[in-house]
Write an enzyme that holds these catalytic residues in place. Structure first.
Site, PDB file in Angstrom:
ATOM      1  N   GLU A   1     -15.813  34.732  -8.375  1.00  0.00           N
ATOM      2  CA  GLU A   1     -14.429  34.918  -8.507  1.00  0.00           C
ATOM      3  C   GLU A   1     -14.149  34.534 -10.104  1.00  0.00           C
ATOM      4  OE1 GLU A   1     -12.028  33.681  -4.930  1.00  0.00           O
ATOM      5  OE2 GLU A   1     -12.563  31.863  -5.600  1.00  0.00           O
TER       6      GLU A   1
ATOM      7  N   LYS B   1      -5.242  28.211   0.756  1.00  0.00           N
ATOM      8  CA  LYS B   1      -4.894  27.144  -0.407  1.00  0.00           C
ATOM      9  C   LYS B   1      -3.862  26.157   0.157  1.00  0.00           C
ATOM     10  CE  LYS B   1      -5.853  30.738  -3.753  1.00  0.00           C
ATOM     11  NZ  LYS B   1      -5.777  31.078  -4.961  1.00  0.00           N
TER      12      LYS B   1
ATOM     13  N   ASN C   1      -8.825  32.156   2.048  1.00  0.00           N
ATOM     14  CA  ASN C   1      -8.619  30.990   1.418  1.00  0.00           C
ATOM     15  C   ASN C   1      -6.962  30.720   1.418  1.00  0.00           C
ATOM     16  OD1 ASN C   1      -8.506  28.449  -0.161  1.00  0.00           O
ATOM     17  ND2 ASN C   1      -8.869  29.498  -1.912  1.00  0.00           N
TER      18      ASN C   1
ATOM     19  N   GLY D   1      -3.971  35.211  -1.684  1.00  0.00           N
ATOM     20  CA  GLY D   1      -2.687  35.454  -1.432  1.00  0.00           C
ATOM     21  C   GLY D   1      -2.542  36.618  -0.244  1.00  0.00           C
TER      22      GLY D   1
ATOM     23  N   HIS E   1     -14.127  25.685  -6.221  1.00  0.00           N
ATOM     24  CA  HIS E   1     -13.125  26.604  -6.343  1.00  0.00           C
ATOM     25  C   HIS E   1     -12.520  26.408  -7.731  1.00  0.00           C
ATOM     26  CE1 HIS E   1      -9.474  29.177  -6.156  1.00  0.00           C
ATOM     27  NE2 HIS E   1      -9.989  29.627  -5.382  1.00  0.00           N
TER      28      HIS E   1
END
Ligand code: PGA
Length: 237
Positions: free
Chosen positions: A160, A10, A8, A218, A89
Site C-alpha cells: 500500500e 477503519k 478495511n 473508502g 497498516h
C-alpha cells in the site's frame, strides 16, 4: 490461486445498523471484512461467504489481573470468529507503531494460527527516487516485520503506497506489478494492492497488477459501489 478482497472499514461506519448493511454488500466468496472491534460480533453473524478480519491486535495474552488497558487479545478475536488480522497498516504506523511492535504482533498472530495481512508501503519522497529506492525501502519493512518468521505460511503482504491511500490517486497497475513481483520473490507470499481502489479501477489491478487481490478502504464503505465491485471481483477471481 483465487484472488482475495479485503475490506478495511477503519473507524467506520457510525452505527451497527450501517455496519450490518455494509456487511451484506461485502459478503461474497474471497472477501474478508475488517470492521472496528465493536462491530465484529454483529458483522460476523451475518456473513455467509466472507471471512471476518480485525484491523489490529495486541501481542500479549491476557494474564489474570494483567494490565494492557485498551488492548484486545488474539484469544478475544478468535472467539468472535476472526480469521484474518491486518497488521502494520500505515495509519497505525503513523500513530507510532514500530517495526518491532509489528513483528511481535505478527509472531503472536501466527502462533495462534491466524492469517496475517501485513501492510507495507513507501511514501511519496521514496517513490520519487524511483523503483529501486522503493524496493530497498520495502525490503527493510518486510525484513524487520517478519524477523524470525520469514517463510511461514499464513502471511499475506499488502503493498500500500502511502500516497495512494485515501487520496483518490491509485498506483498504476504496471508499477504495482513490478513491486508485487519483487515482494513475491522476496517473501514467497500472496501480495495484495491497496490504495484508492474503486469500482472503476479494480479490474485493472486484478488483471494487470500481478496481485493476488486488493485491500480496499473508502470504497468498501459505499454499499452501491460495493455491489459493482462484487460483480467484477467474482468475474475476475
Ligand atoms: P483506501 O484505503 O482504499 O481508502 O485508499 C486503503 C487502506 O487504507 O488500506
Amino acid at each position: 490461486m483465487k484472488k482475495i478482497f479485503v475490506a478495511n472499514w477503519k473507524m467506520n461506519p457510525r452505527t451497527e445498523g450501517e455496519a450490518v448493511r455494509l456487511a451484506h454488500a461485502g459478503d461474497f466468496p474471497g472477501s474478508i471484512i475488517a470492521p472496528p472491534f465493536p462491530f465484529l460480533e454483529n458483522v460476523g453473524a451475518v456473513l455467509k461467504h466472507a471471512s471476518l478480519g480485525a484491523q489490529d491486535v495486541f501481542f500479549e495474552n491476557p494474564i489474570p489481573g494483567g494490565a494492557y488497558t485498551g488492548e484486545v487479545s488474539l484469544e478475544m478475536l478468535k472467539k468472535l470468529g476472526v480469521s484474518h488480522i491486518i497488521i502494520g497498516h500505515s495509519e497505525r504506523r503513523a500513530m507510532g507503531e514500530t517495526d518491532e511492535i509489528i513483528n511481535k504482533k505478527i509472531k503472536a498472530a501466527l502462533k495462534e494460527k491466524m492469517k496475517v495481512i501485513f501492510c507495507v508501503g513507501e511514501n511519496r519522497t521514496v517513490r520519487r527516487r524511483g523503483q529501486k529506492a522503493v524496493a530497498a525501502f520495502l525490503n527493510g519493512q518486510l525484513t524487520r516485520g517478519v524477523q524470525g518468521v520469514m517463510g511461514r505460511k499464513n502471511i499475506i503482504v499488502a503493498y500500500e503506497p502511502l500516497w495512494a491511500i485515501g487520496s483518490g490517486k491509485s498506483d498504476r497497475p504496471e508499477d504495482t506489478a513490478d513491486m508485487a513481483r519483487f515482494i513475491r520473490a522476496r517473501m514467497k507470499t500472496p501480495v495484495l494492492y491497496g490504495g484508492s481502489v474503486t469500482a472503476k479501477n479494480i479490474s485493472g489491478f486484478l488483471t494487470h497488477g500481478n496481485v493476488d487481490g486488493v485491500l480496499v478502504g473508502g470504497a468498501s464503505l459505499r454499499p452501491r459501489e460495493m455491489k459493482v465491485i462484487a460483480v467484477q471481483f467474482k468475474r475476475l477471481r
